[in-house]
Design a protein around this motif. Sequence first.
Motif, PDB file in Angstrom:
ATOM      1  N   LEU A 123       0.819  -1.211   0.000  1.00 56.99           N
ATOM      2  CA  LEU A 123       0.000   0.000   0.000  1.00 56.99           C
ATOM      3  C   LEU A 123       0.851   1.258   0.000  1.00 56.99           C
ATOM      4  O   LEU A 123       0.495   2.270  -0.614  1.00 56.99           O
ATOM      5  CB  LEU A 123      -0.919  -0.007   1.227  1.00 56.99           C
ATOM      6  CG  LEU A 123      -1.927  -1.161   1.300  1.00 56.99           C
ATOM      7  CD1 LEU A 123      -2.657  -1.138   2.624  1.00 56.99           C
ATOM      8  CD2 LEU A 123      -2.908  -1.094   0.139  1.00 56.99           C
ATOM      9  N   LEU A 124       1.981   1.210   0.702  1.00 56.25           N
ATOM     10  CA  LEU A 124       2.859   2.378   0.789  1.00 56.25           C
ATOM     11  C   LEU A 124       3.940   2.385  -0.285  1.00 56.25           C
ATOM     12  O   LEU A 124       4.593   3.412  -0.488  1.00 56.25           O
ATOM     13  CB  LEU A 124       3.517   2.426   2.173  1.00 56.25           C
ATOM     14  CG  LEU A 124       2.576   2.727   3.344  1.00 56.25           C
ATOM     15  CD1 LEU A 124       3.300   2.528   4.665  1.00 56.25           C
ATOM     16  CD2 LEU A 124       2.018   4.139   3.245  1.00 56.25           C
ATOM     17  N   GLY A 125       4.141   1.252  -0.955  1.00 56.97           N
ATOM     18  CA  GLY A 125       5.192   1.145  -1.965  1.00 56.97           C
ATOM     19  C   GLY A 125       5.131   2.207  -3.043  1.00 56.97           C
ATOM     20  O   GLY A 125       6.134   2.901  -3.294  1.00 56.97           O
ATOM     21  N   PRO A 126       3.984   2.387  -3.718  1.00 55.44           N
ATOM     22  CA  PRO A 126       3.913   3.422  -4.764  1.00 55.44           C
ATOM     23  C   PRO A 126       4.160   4.826  -4.230  1.00 55.44           C
ATOM     24  O   PRO A 126       4.803   5.642  -4.895  1.00 55.44           O
ATOM     25  CB  PRO A 126       2.472   3.277  -5.287  1.00 55.44           C
ATOM     26  CG  PRO A 126       2.091   1.877  -4.968  1.00 55.44           C
ATOM     27  CD  PRO A 126       2.754   1.571  -3.664  1.00 55.44           C
ATOM     28  N   THR A 127       3.659   5.114  -3.030  1.00 50.65           N
ATOM     29  CA  THR A 127       3.851   6.441  -2.444  1.00 50.65           C
ATOM     30  C   THR A 127       5.320   6.711  -2.151  1.00 50.65           C
ATOM     31  O   THR A 127       5.851   7.775  -2.494  1.00 50.65           O
ATOM     32  CB  THR A 127       3.042   6.571  -1.142  1.00 50.65           C
ATOM     33  OG1 THR A 127       1.655   6.398  -1.431  1.00 50.65           O
ATOM     34  CG2 THR A 127       3.261   7.938  -0.512  1.00 50.65           C
ATOM     35  N   ILE A 128       5.972   5.754  -1.501  1.00 48.42           N
ATOM     36  CA  ILE A 128       7.385   5.921  -1.160  1.00 48.42           C
ATOM     37  C   ILE A 128       8.234   6.021  -2.421  1.00 48.42           C
ATOM     38  O   ILE A 128       9.126   6.881  -2.528  1.00 48.42           O
ATOM     39  CB  ILE A 128       7.860   4.757  -0.274  1.00 48.42           C
ATOM     40  CG1 ILE A 128       7.126   4.801   1.077  1.00 48.42           C
ATOM     41  CG2 ILE A 128       9.371   4.819  -0.057  1.00 48.42           C
ATOM     42  CD1 ILE A 128       7.398   3.613   1.971  1.00 48.42           C
ATOM     43  N   ALA A 129       7.967   5.155  -3.395  1.00 48.03           N
ATOM     44  CA  ALA A 129       8.719   5.194  -4.653  1.00 48.03           C
ATOM     45  C   ALA A 129       8.498   6.526  -5.364  1.00 48.03           C
ATOM     46  O   ALA A 129       9.447   7.146  -5.867  1.00 48.03           O
ATOM     47  CB  ALA A 129       8.293   4.033  -5.550  1.00 48.03           C
ATOM     48  N   GLY A 130       7.242   6.988  -5.410  1.00 48.88           N
ATOM     49  CA  GLY A 130       6.944   8.261  -6.058  1.00 48.88           C
ATOM     50  C   GLY A 130       7.651   9.422  -5.383  1.00 48.88           C
ATOM     51  O   GLY A 130       8.190  10.312  -6.048  1.00 48.88           O
ATOM     52  N   ALA A 131       7.673   9.409  -4.046  1.00 46.85           N
ATOM     53  CA  ALA A 131       8.341  10.475  -3.298  1.00 46.85           C
ATOM     54  C   ALA A 131       9.837  10.492  -3.591  1.00 46.85           C
ATOM     55  O   ALA A 131      10.437  11.555  -3.780  1.00 46.85           O
ATOM     56  CB  ALA A 131       8.097  10.293  -1.805  1.00 46.85           C
ATOM     57  N   LEU A 132      10.467   9.326  -3.640  1.00 44.72           N
ATOM     58  CA  LEU A 132      11.901   9.240  -3.937  1.00 44.72           C
ATOM     59  C   LEU A 132      12.207   9.759  -5.341  1.00 44.72           C
ATOM     60  O   LEU A 132      13.208  10.453  -5.558  1.00 44.72           O
ATOM     61  CB  LEU A 132      12.379   7.794  -3.795  1.00 44.72           C
ATOM     62  CG  LEU A 132      12.432   7.243  -2.364  1.00 44.72           C
ATOM     63  CD1 LEU A 132      12.777   5.756  -2.384  1.00 44.72           C
ATOM     64  CD2 LEU A 132      13.452   8.004  -1.530  1.00 44.72           C
ATOM     65  N   LEU A 133      11.349   9.436  -6.298  1.00 45.57           N
ATOM     66  CA  LEU A 133      11.553   9.904  -7.675  1.00 45.57           C
ATOM     67  C   LEU A 133      11.436  11.420  -7.754  1.00 45.57           C
ATOM     68  O   LEU A 133      12.219  12.086  -8.436  1.00 45.57           O
ATOM     69  CB  LEU A 133      10.537   9.241  -8.602  1.00 45.57           C
ATOM     70  CG  LEU A 133      10.660   7.728  -8.790  1.00 45.57           C
ATOM     71  CD1 LEU A 133       9.494   7.182  -9.611  1.00 45.57           C
ATOM     72  CD2 LEU A 133      11.985   7.358  -9.442  1.00 45.57           C
ATOM     73  N   ILE A 134      10.446  11.976  -7.050  1.00 50.87           N
ATOM     74  CA  ILE A 134      10.244  13.427  -7.064  1.00 50.87           C
ATOM     75  C   ILE A 134      11.417  14.145  -6.409  1.00 50.87           C
ATOM     76  O   ILE A 134      11.924  15.146  -6.922  1.00 50.87           O
ATOM     77  CB  ILE A 134       8.921  13.782  -6.360  1.00 50.87           C
ATOM     78  CG1 ILE A 134       7.733  13.264  -7.188  1.00 50.87           C
ATOM     79  CG2 ILE A 134       8.804  15.293  -6.151  1.00 50.87           C
ATOM     80  CD1 ILE A 134       6.413  13.288  -6.451  1.00 50.87           C
ATOM     81  N   VAL A 135      11.860  13.646  -5.262  1.00 51.98           N
ATOM     82  CA  VAL A 135      12.996  14.245  -4.558  1.00 51.98           C
ATOM     83  C   VAL A 135      14.264  14.171  -5.410  1.00 51.98           C
ATOM     84  O   VAL A 135      15.034  15.137  -5.503  1.00 51.98           O
ATOM     85  CB  VAL A 135      13.219  13.531  -3.203  1.00 51.98           C
ATOM     86  CG1 VAL A 135      14.569  13.915  -2.608  1.00 51.98           C
ATOM     87  CG2 VAL A 135      12.095  13.884  -2.235  1.00 51.98           C
TER      88      VAL A 135
END
Length: 233
Positions: free
Chosen positions: A92-104
């Motif tokens: 559930l948190l995988g896409p959010t965490i991955a998306g945040a890392l890509l944005i940063v």
Amino acid sequence: MQKHKQLLIIISISLLVLLIWNLPSLHIIRYPLLLLGTWFHEMGHGMTALFVGGDFLYLEIYENGGGIAYSDLSNSYLSQSTAAALTAAGGLLGPTIAGALLIVAAKHTRSSYIVLWVLVSVLILSLLIWIKSLVAWIVLALITAMLIIMILLKKKNATALTLLFLGTQCAFSSYLQIGYLFTKQFERGGQIQYSDTQVIASHLFGTYWMWGLLILISSIWVLYRSYRYYLSR
């Protein structure tokens, strides 16, 4: 001025992602992104299983965009209940965490290339070891090839835009699973199965909707912090 330009880029990319997901004529673009979003979700389950000391066996991504990750937590160094709950939350948190890392990572040229290479490496690893679905394998292999070409072109602006697009796409795929967050159970293959939030509740405490709300709030906070960092000086 630079901050205003970055904000305009984020707004433009967000609108593009919304158009892709809402215009029927863009189905040919939306479908690969759907499978990619499922890949992030299922890899979240699998990588969390490895993190807690279990085994990530393989994953399946169905043609309709659904998927499932198979893992063995019998060797986990945590209790079975804790390991199962964390593995469920990882998807559930995988896409959010991955998306945040890509944005940063999109903020700086060096970090953009590093994170893009990491993403490509994980994609290749998953294609060689874990993905057992033919359609998903072909689609994700094409996405991987496109990302490699992007890296080799060494266009820093294009690389940053690619990361922002993929990160925003991950965030949007998190939004698409809001309904799933507040679902107790569902039917697959004629069998009733628990949702990830119900798995967490059954192994820890509380209710599925409570965990769904906590994960939703956590996802919003993580994405907010990532966009704020990207826009900072």
